[in-house]
Design a protein around this motif. Structure first.
Motif, PDB file in Angstrom:
ATOM      1  N   ARG A 113       0.763  -1.152   0.082  1.00  0.00           N
ATOM      2  CA  ARG A 113      -0.071   0.056   0.033  1.00  0.00           C
ATOM      3  C   ARG A 113       0.759   1.345  -0.096  1.00  0.00           C
ATOM      4  O   ARG A 113       0.484   2.396  -0.033  1.00  0.00           O
ATOM      5  N   PHE A 114       2.057   0.953   0.082  1.00  0.00           N
ATOM      6  CA  PHE A 114       2.997   2.460   0.040  1.00  0.00           C
ATOM      7  C   PHE A 114       3.330   2.678  -1.253  1.00  0.00           C
ATOM      8  O   PHE A 114       3.310   2.040  -2.416  1.00  0.00           O
ATOM      9  N   ASP A 115       3.540   3.985  -1.574  1.00  0.00           N
ATOM     10  CA  ASP A 115       3.762   4.641  -2.971  1.00  0.00           C
ATOM     11  C   ASP A 115       5.301   5.068  -3.270  1.00  0.00           C
ATOM     12  O   ASP A 115       5.638   4.953  -4.553  1.00  0.00           O
ATOM     13  N   LEU A 116       5.853   5.020  -2.161  1.00  0.00           N
ATOM     14  CA  LEU A 116       7.368   5.510  -2.358  1.00  0.00           C
ATOM     15  C   LEU A 116       8.234   4.854  -1.347  1.00  0.00           C
ATOM     16  O   LEU A 116       7.845   4.653  -0.300  1.00  0.00           O
ATOM     17  N   LEU A 117       9.469   4.643  -1.809  1.00  0.00           N
ATOM     18  CA  LEU A 117      10.478   4.217  -1.009  1.00  0.00           C
ATOM     19  C   LEU A 117      11.530   5.255  -0.556  1.00  0.00           C
ATOM     20  O   LEU A 117      12.326   5.484  -1.771  1.00  0.00           O
ATOM     21  N   PHE A 118      12.097   5.572   0.541  1.00  0.00           N
ATOM     22  CA  PHE A 118      13.106   6.478   0.741  1.00  0.00           C
ATOM     23  C   PHE A 118      14.220   5.362   1.152  1.00  0.00           C
ATOM     24  O   PHE A 118      13.941   4.498   2.161  1.00  0.00           O
TER      25      PHE A 118
END
Length: 145
Positions: free
Chosen positions: A29-34
């Motif tokens: 469900r996450f949109d971006l990875l830092f």
């Protein structure tokens, strides 16, 4: 680079990848990875979860990436050499740069092995994957480093 540190980094990445695989549905469900580095296992995780990635790197780490032609002029980050180096200090700087490049190559091979072991986008090499970040944020100011 001491082997124990290298093994620790790879073991840590392996554990993180296993954890991500175990909780894959929750993480979808996450949109971006830092990704903060080192180590660069976030590159593999972003590919596994098919997420865009933003890398965060400290400014001093950019000094690890000195081109070979600049070795005579820019002191290695692991040396105590000043900007005005003698011939022997320049030679020492070349040795340090070679050591850093060799350890970087070692890590890239090990991360490639991790991608293969976990079957994460085998069609793309790790070397290509590391350059697929949407953006790289550099913490620090070059004038202060």
């Amino acid at each position: 680079m001491p082997k124990i540190w290298a093994d620790f980094s790879i073991t840590t990445c392996t554990a993180i990848i296993k954890h991500v695989k175990k909780h894959q549905q929750e993480l979808k469900r996450f949109d971006l990875l830092f990704g903060d580095s080192p180590p660069d296992c976030h590159v593999i995780i972003a590919e596994f979860l098919v997420l865009p990635r933003i890398d965060i790197k400290p400014a001093y780490a950019m000094r690890w990436q000195i081109e070979l032609g600049l070795v005579s002029y820019i002191p290695s980050i692991i040396s105590s050499n000043s900007g005005e180096m003698s011939f022997m200090e320049r030679l020492q700087n070349l040795f340090f740069t070679g050591t850093v490049k060799a350890s970087d190559s070692y890590f890239r091979v090990r991360f490639e092995e991790l991608k293969t072991e976990f079957n994460i986008m085998p069609e793309r090499h790790y070397q290509e994957s590391i350059h697929m970040a949407e953006m790289t944020l550099i913490m620090g100011h070059f004038a202060l480093e």
